[in-house]
Design a protein around this motif. Structure first.
Motif, PDB file in Angstrom:
ATOM      1  N   GLU A  96      17.147  -0.677 -10.349  1.00  0.00           N
ATOM      2  CA  GLU A  96      18.123  -0.299 -11.360  1.00  0.00           C
ATOM      3  C   GLU A  96      17.619   0.957 -12.066  1.00  0.00           C
ATOM      4  N   ASP A  97      18.507   1.931 -12.271  1.00  0.00           N
ATOM      5  CA  ASP A  97      18.093   3.247 -12.753  1.00  0.00           C
ATOM      6  C   ASP A  97      17.387   3.213 -14.110  1.00  0.00           C
ATOM      7  N   SER A  98      17.937   2.495 -15.079  1.00  0.00           N
ATOM      8  CA  SER A  98      17.419   2.562 -16.450  1.00  0.00           C
ATOM      9  C   SER A  98      16.182   1.704 -16.665  1.00  0.00           C
ATOM     10  N   THR A  99      16.174   0.510 -16.109  1.00  0.00           N
ATOM     11  CA  THR A  99      15.099  -0.445 -16.396  1.00  0.00           C
ATOM     12  C   THR A  99      14.046  -0.534 -15.296  1.00  0.00           C
ATOM     13  N   GLY A 100      14.360  -0.023 -14.114  1.00  0.00           N
ATOM     14  CA  GLY A 100      13.415  -0.148 -13.007  1.00  0.00           C
ATOM     15  C   GLY A 100      13.417  -1.528 -12.374  1.00  0.00           C
ATOM     16  N   LEU A 101      14.362  -2.372 -12.790  1.00  0.00           N
ATOM     17  CA  LEU A 101      14.453  -3.732 -12.237  1.00  0.00           C
ATOM     18  C   LEU A 101      14.805  -3.679 -10.754  1.00  0.00           C
ATOM     19  N   ILE A 102      14.036  -4.390  -9.936  1.00  0.00           N
ATOM     20  CA  ILE A 102      14.286  -4.414  -8.495  1.00  0.00           C
ATOM     21  C   ILE A 102      15.439  -5.371  -8.192  1.00  0.00           C
ATOM     22  N   LEU A 103      16.454  -4.879  -7.499  1.00  0.00           N
ATOM     23  CA  LEU A 103      17.593  -5.716  -7.124  1.00  0.00           C
ATOM     24  C   LEU A 103      17.186  -6.736  -6.077  1.00  0.00           C
ATOM     25  N   THR A 104      16.425  -6.276  -5.082  1.00  0.00           N
ATOM     26  CA  THR A 104      15.951  -7.160  -4.022  1.00  0.00           C
ATOM     27  C   THR A 104      14.694  -6.575  -3.398  1.00  0.00           C
ATOM     28  N   ASN A 105      13.813  -7.435  -2.948  1.00  0.00           N
ATOM     29  CA  ASN A 105      12.607  -6.990  -2.239  1.00  0.00           C
ATOM     30  C   ASN A 105      12.866  -6.819  -0.747  1.00  0.00           C
ATOM     31  N   ASP A 106      14.094  -7.086  -0.321  1.00  0.00           N
ATOM     32  CA  ASP A 106      14.388  -7.055   1.121  1.00  0.00           C
ATOM     33  C   ASP A 106      14.292  -5.662   1.717  1.00  0.00           C
ATOM     34  N   ILE A 107      14.513  -4.623   0.898  1.00  0.00           N
ATOM     35  CA  ILE A 107      14.432  -3.252   1.410  1.00  0.00           C
ATOM     36  C   ILE A 107      13.169  -2.582   0.876  1.00  0.00           C
ATOM     37  N   GLU A 108      12.390  -2.053   1.806  1.00  0.00           N
ATOM     38  CA  GLU A 108      11.155  -1.357   1.435  1.00  0.00           C
ATOM     39  C   GLU A 108      10.892  -0.269   2.474  1.00  0.00           C
ATOM     40  N   ILE A 109      10.751   0.959   1.994  1.00  0.00           N
ATOM     41  CA  ILE A 109      10.536   2.094   2.897  1.00  0.00           C
ATOM     42  C   ILE A 109       9.293   2.858   2.451  1.00  0.00           C
ATOM     43  N   HIS A 110       8.371   3.037   3.382  1.00  0.00           N
ATOM     44  CA  HIS A 110       7.143   3.786   3.116  1.00  0.00           C
ATOM     45  C   HIS A 110       7.216   5.137   3.811  1.00  0.00           C
ATOM     46  N   MET A 111       6.770   6.172   3.125  1.00  0.00           N
ATOM     47  CA  MET A 111       6.618   7.502   3.704  1.00  0.00           C
ATOM     48  C   MET A 111       5.147   7.899   3.585  1.00  0.00           C
ATOM     49  N   ILE A 112       4.494   8.068   4.722  1.00  0.00           N
ATOM     50  CA  ILE A 112       3.093   8.498   4.745  1.00  0.00           C
ATOM     51  C   ILE A 112       3.061   9.896   5.350  1.00  0.00           C
ATOM     52  N   GLU A 113       2.693  10.882   4.523  1.00  0.00           N
ATOM     53  CA  GLU A 113       2.741  12.279   4.943  1.00  0.00           C
ATOM     54  C   GLU A 113       1.326  12.776   5.254  1.00  0.00           C
ATOM     55  N   LEU A 114       1.048  12.982   6.531  1.00  0.00           N
ATOM     56  CA  LEU A 114      -0.295  13.316   6.981  1.00  0.00           C
ATOM     57  C   LEU A 114      -0.789  14.630   6.394  1.00  0.00           C
ATOM     58  N   GLN A 115       0.081  15.626   6.330  1.00  0.00           N
ATOM     59  CA  GLN A 115      -0.352  16.946   5.888  1.00  0.00           C
ATOM     60  C   GLN A 115      -0.778  16.957   4.425  1.00  0.00           C
ATOM     61  N   LYS A 116      -0.188  16.101   3.603  1.00  0.00           N
ATOM     62  CA  LYS A 116      -0.573  16.052   2.189  1.00  0.00           C
ATOM     63  C   LYS A 116      -2.009  15.583   2.031  1.00  0.00           C
ATOM     64  N   LEU A 117      -2.409  14.661   2.893  1.00  0.00           N
ATOM     65  CA  LEU A 117      -3.786  14.188   2.818  1.00  0.00           C
ATOM     66  C   LEU A 117      -4.749  15.302   3.224  1.00  0.00           C
ATOM     67  N   ARG A 118      -4.311  16.136   4.146  1.00  0.00           N
ATOM     68  CA  ARG A 118      -5.143  17.269   4.565  1.00  0.00           C
ATOM     69  C   ARG A 118      -5.254  18.303   3.428  1.00  0.00           C
ATOM     70  N   GLU A 119      -4.199  18.406   2.618  1.00  0.00           N
ATOM     71  CA  GLU A 119      -4.128  19.458   1.607  1.00  0.00           C
ATOM     72  C   GLU A 119      -4.769  19.084   0.282  1.00  0.00           C
ATOM     73  N   ILE A 120      -4.881  17.786  -0.007  1.00  0.00           N
ATOM     74  CA  ILE A 120      -5.379  17.387  -1.321  1.00  0.00           C
ATOM     75  C   ILE A 120      -6.721  16.686  -1.204  1.00  0.00           C
ATOM     76  N   ALA A 121      -7.471  16.717  -2.283  1.00  0.00           N
ATOM     77  CA  ALA A 121      -8.767  16.039  -2.303  1.00  0.00           C
ATOM     78  C   ALA A 121      -8.537  14.570  -2.619  1.00  0.00           C
ATOM     79  N   VAL A 122      -8.884  13.706  -1.678  1.00  0.00           N
ATOM     80  CA  VAL A 122      -8.654  12.274  -1.845  1.00  0.00           C
ATOM     81  C   VAL A 122      -9.955  11.534  -1.580  1.00  0.00           C
ATOM     82  N   GLY A 123     -10.244  10.555  -2.408  1.00  0.00           N
ATOM     83  CA  GLY A 123     -11.441   9.748  -2.193  1.00  0.00           C
ATOM     84  C   GLY A 123     -11.313   8.896  -0.943  1.00  0.00           C
ATOM     85  N   GLN A 124     -12.443   8.406  -0.464  1.00  0.00           N
ATOM     86  CA  GLN A 124     -12.467   7.638   0.774  1.00  0.00           C
ATOM     87  C   GLN A 124     -12.376   6.122   0.530  1.00  0.00           C
ATOM     88  N   GLN A 125     -12.177   5.699  -0.735  1.00  0.00           N
ATOM     89  CA  GLN A 125     -12.276   4.286  -1.044  1.00  0.00           C
ATOM     90  C   GLN A 125     -11.137   3.458  -0.467  1.00  0.00           C
TER      91      GLN A 125
END
Length: 283
Positions: A139-168
């Motif tokens: 929900e836009d105003s409160t951030g309340l999740i309507l359902t957990n049934d939909i979940e989409i992950h975006m993992i961008e390889l180039q961003k990890l190459r470009e930024i300093a990230v810890g190995q933990q």
């Protein structure tokens, strides 16, 4: 020996999408869920294990991995190395297909299980500096999740190459593995993670196998040819569109009584083309 790139879809599926390496897939999925601060899974079933080598030659085939957890959650993992400008719609389409495929005639909507899409991208797509973004239906105003049934992950390889990230975080190490940083760095990652060590062993075997390398090169060529054809078609369409616009402008200029020489100079059309247009114009 030059290692094959683990981020190429054929190689990725051959490493993570076979029954013998189900533990590797499980480790990778738990790394993704850990990064998103979600509970991990203990058991998975690969729904489309790597079997048919002929699909590698099909440039239009999607070499994704489909899996189901013990609780019934469906997971789809896809690698996309080239930006087709449609990732969010593509994600929703494949998510919807997988989500809807659970129902057979007569079953109730309540039986639908959570469905997760994981996209591994070889390009920057989300407008922030996070290499891993997770999306839900909120929900836009409160951030309340309507359902957990939909979940989409975006993992961008180039961003990890470009930024300093810890190995933990485990997902950082898996993402570095997919980037293919070189034999020495791969071995360092393998020392840190037993699952990555097994994945590297599979990758080394594939890299030495003549048939696997031929399939790899065939897949690369098929995708390259398809992208070249699409680019060529777009260029051809752009050129036709520009020519149509030039003709339209020339017709307007001629209707205003401008000289052929001036029209040719301003539109890029030849004198013959412009004279032809003038003859076709109503008097």
């Amino acid at each position: 020996m030059e290692l094959l790139k683990p981020s190429v879809d054929f190689v990725f599926k051959r490493i993570f999408g076979i029954e013998e390496n189900k533990d590797i897939l499980l480790d990778f999925l738990n790394a993704v869920f850990e990064s998103a601060n979600e509970p991990g899974v203990t058991e998975i079933e690969i729904l489309n294990p790597y079997l048919d080598k002929t699909t590698v030659y099909d440039k239009m085939s999607v070499l994704d991995i489909k899996a189901r957890t013990a609780s019934g959650t469906l997971i789809n993992i896809e690698i996309q190395l080239r930006d087709q400008q449609d990732m969010e719609k593509r994600s929703l389409y494949y998510w919807a297909r997988m989500y809807g495929s659970q129902l057979v005639q007569g079953e109730i909507y309540r039986s639908l299980c959570r469905t997760v899409t994981i996209n591994i991208l070889g390009f920057n797509y989300i407008d922030n500096d996070r290499y891993h973004n997770t999306f839900h239906l909120r929900e836009d105003s409160t951030g309340l999740i309507l359902t957990n049934d939909i979940e989409i992950h975006m993992i961008e390889l180039q961003k990890l190459r470009e930024i300093a990230v810890g190995q933990q975080r485990k997902l950082v190490r898996w993402t570095l593995f997919l980037l293919g940083p070189g034999q020495e760095r791969m071995e360092e990652l393998a020392m840190e993670e037993p699952a990555i060590k097994k994945a590297l062993t599979t990758l080394e075997f594939l890299s030495q196998d003549r048939e696997a390398r031929e399939l790899y090169e065939a897949r690369q060529k098929a995708i390259h040819d398809w992208n070249s054809n699409i680019h060529g078609a777009r260029e051809d369409g752009r050129e036709k569109g520009e020519r149509f616009k030039a003709i339209e402008v020339a017709q307007n200029m001629l209707s205003e009584g401008m000289e052929v020489e001036l029209v040719a100079r301003l539109t890029g059309l030849t004198h013959e083309e412009i004279n032809g247009l003038r003859k076709e114009m109503p008097h």
